[in-house]
Design an enzyme around this catalytic site. Structure first.
Site, PDB file in Angstrom:
ATOM      1  N   THR A  74       0.853  -1.195   0.000  1.00  0.00           N
ATOM      2  CA  THR A  74       0.000   0.000   0.000  1.00  0.00           C
ATOM      3  C   THR A  74       0.887   1.243   0.000  1.00  0.00           C
ATOM      4  O   THR A  74       0.688   2.176  -0.794  1.00  0.00           O
ATOM      5  CB  THR A  74      -0.936   0.000   1.230  1.00  0.00           C
ATOM      6  N   ASN A 149      -4.677  -9.901  -8.063  1.00  0.00           N
ATOM      7  CA  ASN A 149      -4.918 -10.568  -6.785  1.00  0.00           C
ATOM      8  C   ASN A 149      -6.179 -11.416  -6.763  1.00  0.00           C
ATOM      9  O   ASN A 149      -6.279 -12.375  -6.006  1.00  0.00           O
ATOM     10  CB  ASN A 149      -4.975  -9.531  -5.651  1.00  0.00           C
ATOM     11  N   GLN A 177       1.571  -9.744  -6.072  1.00  0.00           N
ATOM     12  CA  GLN A 177       1.063 -11.121  -6.217  1.00  0.00           C
ATOM     13  C   GLN A 177       1.902 -11.944  -7.205  1.00  0.00           C
ATOM     14  O   GLN A 177       1.565 -13.095  -7.476  1.00  0.00           O
ATOM     15  CB  GLN A 177      -0.403 -11.095  -6.680  1.00  0.00           C
ATOM     16  N   SER A 197       5.339  -6.766  -1.283  1.00  0.00           N
ATOM     17  CA  SER A 197       4.795  -6.887   0.072  1.00  0.00           C
ATOM     18  C   SER A 197       5.277  -8.194   0.682  1.00  0.00           C
ATOM     19  O   SER A 197       5.164  -9.256   0.068  1.00  0.00           O
ATOM     20  CB  SER A 197       3.269  -6.880   0.005  1.00  0.00           C
ATOM     21  N   HIS A 199       4.122  -9.964   3.323  1.00  0.00           N
ATOM     22  CA  HIS A 199       3.206 -10.997   3.841  1.00  0.00           C
ATOM     23  C   HIS A 199       2.520 -11.814   2.754  1.00  0.00           C
ATOM     24  O   HIS A 199       1.822 -12.784   3.049  1.00  0.00           O
ATOM     25  CB  HIS A 199       2.179 -10.391   4.813  1.00  0.00           C
ATOM     26  N   THR A 235      12.300   4.600  11.635  1.00  0.00           N
ATOM     27  CA  THR A 235      13.185   3.529  12.104  1.00  0.00           C
ATOM     28  C   THR A 235      12.847   2.217  11.402  1.00  0.00           C
ATOM     29  O   THR A 235      11.670   1.842  11.326  1.00  0.00           O
ATOM     30  CB  THR A 235      13.023   3.355  13.632  1.00  0.00           C
ATOM     31  N   CYS A 322     -12.343  -6.151   2.101  1.00  0.00           N
ATOM     32  CA  CYS A 322     -11.930  -4.807   2.510  1.00  0.00           C
ATOM     33  C   CYS A 322     -11.766  -4.794   4.019  1.00  0.00           C
ATOM     34  O   CYS A 322     -12.134  -5.726   4.711  1.00  0.00           O
ATOM     35  CB  CYS A 322     -12.901  -3.750   2.003  1.00  0.00           C
TER      36      CYS A 322
END
Ligand code: PMP
Length: 377
Positions: A74, A149, A177, A197, A199, A235, A322
């Site tokens: 994102t 996705n 993806q 991403s 995850h 950080t 969502c």
């Protein structure tokens, strides 16, 4: 009840290699490895971050100094799109009509965003794109995802980037993806900005990367400290980055074996069709990643189906969950020209590194039960 997880495209379970490197980081000093500190712990943190950077760079055929760690896809998408909408306020930005909301939303102020249509199978239409690139107004950026996705359709990234470049535009690719599922070589594919991403590939949530190509532009979203060579303040999430790097290493090493998931996905689709012949399996004729199946049973409500499957211990998704947890009609299917009824009844099964034959059996037996209930009802 045993719970079976078939929602890898939403978030993949943490890979054991990721946990193996994260655990010691989280334990030592409560994870207090500020990678910018000069002391022993800081230097250890720095080494962990730089090792991970090497793995992430290798995953996408980039050099280490091209990788900027951030909080996820994102942020990566927002960073690039916001940069172009602010720096080139008078120029057109083209995005495909099936992009993730983190690309499509939040740019209302720009007013010069145009959506490139897709065909009935969810492939971005090169003919329409060519026309739009040749139209009125200079185009600054084209943004297209590598793999959708919801459908799992693989886009022709090399052709998309070549078209953009031929018309003087830069090319952003959301490869969230695609990474770890198909080979991604930034340079060969002509990608100027690439979003990743953690995850989705078996790393932890809340970490990702924006990988810069060689166009010389460095979009920035966060300002403050000089982290990531002053390209992304804040950080560094050392434990998260460590896990992301390990997951990147694992998926790259396992890319060939990963293709074996096709047998599970294909069996699922053959048997789904045998149980419920009227089912529509989306994008079946397009090139897809091997882990995704997206289908609709006209008239069935996706939310009710998801709940019924959940009661049977099966976790799947409608493709575009969502944050509120509610179920919306599929954006991608609407762009593909499907009716509201079909877009509201779509379900997605997405599998991954820990999926076994027995998980598919369990899904099919739950499906048979629910389907026969619908038919009787
Ligand atoms: N792009 C795509 C194609 C995605 O599937 C997702 C996750 N649903 C995102 C971006 C957003 O990723 P993240 O959760 O890392 O913000």
């Amino acid at each position: 009840m045993t719970h079976i997880y078939l929602d890898y495209n939403a978030s993949a379970p943490l890979h054991p290699d990721a946990w193996a490197v994260m655990e010691p980081v989280l334990k030592v000093q409560g994870g207090a490895h500020n990678a910018s500190a000069v002391h022993h712990y800081g230097r250890a943190g720095r080494k962990i971050v730089e090792d991970a950077r090497r793995h992430v760079a290798q995953l996408v055929g980039a050099d280490v100094n091209q990788v900027i760690f951030n909080s996820g896809a994102t942020e990566g998408n927002n960073t690039v799109l916001r940069h172009f909408s602010e720096t080139y306020a008078d120029e057109v930005i083209l995005v495909s009509s099936i992009e993730h909301p983190s690309v499509l939303e939040g740019l209302e102020a720009h007013g010069r965003i145009q959506c490139v249509p897709v065909d009935g199978d969810g492939r971005i239409r090169l003919d329409a794109l060519e026309e739009m690139l040749s139209g009125e107004g200079k185009v600054s950026l084209l943004s297209c995802m590598a793999v959708n996705n919801e459908t799992g359709v693989i886009q022709d990234i090399a052709s998309l980037s070549a078209l953009a470049h031929r018309h003087g535009a830069l090319f952003h690719c959301d490869a969230t993806q695609a990474a770890g599922r198909i080979p991604v070589d930034m340079k060969a594919l002509g990608i100027d900005f690439l979003t990743l991403s953690s995850h989705k590939i078996g790393g932890p949530q809340g970490v990702g990367a924006l990988v810069l190509g060689l166009c010389g532009q460095t979009p920035k979203l966060l300002f403050g400290g000089g982290q990531e060579k002053s390209t992304r303040a804040g950080t560094e999430n050392v434990a998260g980055i460590a896990g992301f790097g390990a997951a990147a290493g694992a998926v790259l090493a396992g890319l060939e074996d990963y293709q074996g998931l096709a047998a599970l996905r294909d069996r699922l689709e053959v048997e789904l069709k045998a149980i419920s012949p009227e089912i529509i399996i989306h994008s079946k004729d397009a090139l897809r990643v091997v882990n995704t199946s997206f289908f609709s049973l006209a008239g069935a409500n996706a939310q009710s189906m998801l709940m019924a499957l959940d009661l049977e211990g099966i976790a799947v998704s409608n493709g575009s969950a969502c944050s509120s947890g509610s179920v919306k009609p599929s954006i991608t299917l609407k762009a593909m020209g499907q009716s509201a009824e079909i877009a509201s009844s779509a379900l997605r099964v997405s599998i991954g590194w820990d999926t076994k034959e027995g998980d598919i059996d369990a899904f099919l037996s739950a499906w048979t039960k629910i389907y026969s209930r619908i038919k009787v009802g």
